[in-house]
Design a protein around this motif. Structure first.
Motif, mmCIF file in Angstrom:
data_model
loop_
_atom_site.group_PDB
_atom_site.id
_atom_site.type_symbol
_atom_site.label_atom_id
_atom_site.label_comp_id
_atom_site.label_asym_id
_atom_site.label_seq_id
_atom_site.Cartn_x
_atom_site.Cartn_y
_atom_site.Cartn_z
ATOM 1 N N GLU A 13 41.066 50.453 36.099
ATOM 2 C CA GLU A 13 40.332 50.009 37.286
ATOM 3 C C GLU A 13 40.079 48.507 37.335
ATOM 4 O O GLU A 13 39.627 47.990 38.349
ATOM 5 N N GLY A 14 40.284 47.792 36.226
ATOM 6 C CA GLY A 14 40.003 46.359 36.177
ATOM 7 C C GLY A 14 39.832 45.905 34.742
ATOM 8 O O GLY A 14 40.565 46.328 33.863
ATOM 9 N N SER A 31 36.271 44.908 39.036
ATOM 10 C CA SER A 31 37.377 45.667 39.617
ATOM 11 C C SER A 31 38.620 44.808 39.832
ATOM 12 O O SER A 31 38.546 43.580 39.926
ATOM 13 N N LYS A 32 39.754 45.487 39.939
ATOM 14 C CA LYS A 32 41.014 44.795 40.225
ATOM 15 C C LYS A 32 40.925 44.075 41.562
ATOM 16 O O LYS A 32 41.453 42.973 41.709
ATOM 17 N N ASN A 33 40.250 44.690 42.550
ATOM 18 C CA ASN A 33 40.070 44.026 43.854
ATOM 19 C C ASN A 33 39.293 42.724 43.711
ATOM 20 O O ASN A 33 39.640 41.718 44.324
ATOM 21 N N ALA A 34 38.224 42.752 42.910
ATOM 22 C CA ALA A 34 37.428 41.544 42.695
ATOM 23 C C ALA A 34 38.254 40.472 41.995
ATOM 24 O O ALA A 34 38.202 39.294 42.365
ATOM 25 N N ALA A 36 41.525 40.148 42.042
ATOM 26 C CA ALA A 36 42.533 39.648 42.992
ATOM 27 C C ALA A 36 41.891 38.671 43.970
ATOM 28 O O ALA A 36 42.477 37.639 44.306
ATOM 29 N N HIS A 37 40.665 38.981 44.416
ATOM 30 C CA HIS A 37 39.942 38.082 45.329
ATOM 31 C C HIS A 37 39.674 36.736 44.643
ATOM 32 O O HIS A 37 39.903 35.673 45.242
ATOM 33 N N ARG A 40 42.848 34.715 44.401
ATOM 34 C CA ARG A 40 43.200 34.086 45.688
ATOM 35 C C ARG A 40 42.324 32.872 45.966
ATOM 36 O O ARG A 40 42.798 31.876 46.497
ATOM 37 N N GLY A 80 32.416 44.720 42.365
ATOM 38 C CA GLY A 80 33.482 44.715 43.346
ATOM 39 C C GLY A 80 33.651 43.343 43.971
ATOM 40 O O GLY A 80 32.875 42.410 43.713
ATOM 41 N N ALA A 81 34.653 43.210 44.820
ATOM 42 C CA ALA A 81 34.964 41.933 45.452
ATOM 43 C C ALA A 81 33.795 41.404 46.287
ATOM 44 O O ALA A 81 33.599 40.199 46.375
ATOM 45 N N SER A 82 33.001 42.303 46.865
ATOM 46 C CA SER A 82 31.899 41.856 47.739
ATOM 47 C C SER A 82 30.864 41.023 47.004
ATOM 48 O O SER A 82 30.137 40.256 47.630
#
Length: 85
Positions: A13-14, A31-34, A36-37, A40, A80-82
């Motif tokens: 998951e990360g 997380s992987k989303n965080a 990646a954010h 970027r 998370g990314a948020s």
């Protein structure tokens, strides 16, 4: 007694890691989303998740500690990314 900090580990998951708040350790997962954010925000590149974690380690740990102090539940505590907007 000498304590050694657990090294961050790549998970499905990360990246999992531990933060110490007060005298307690808390397991966390960014997380992987965080990740990646964050990658970027830095301008992309081909960093893997652990390299991205290392590049933003201070910021990630700061967010994790604030969430622990605020009483956010979860085991592990998921970032998370948020949380990085």
């Amino acid at each position: 007694m000498i304590r050694t900090a657990a090294e961050p580990r790549v998970a499905e998951e990360g990246v999992t890691f531990t933060v110490e708040v007060g005298f307690a350790d808390r397991e966390c997962l960014v997380s992987k989303n965080a990740l990646a954010h964050l990658r970027r925000m830095k301008g992309g590149g081909q960093q893997d998740f652990l390299e991205t974690y290392r590049a933003f380690e201070d910021q990630i740990h700061s967010v994790a500690r604030r969430l622990v102090v605020a009483g956010v539940a979860g085991s592990p505590l998921v970032l998370g990314a948020s949380y990085f907007v």
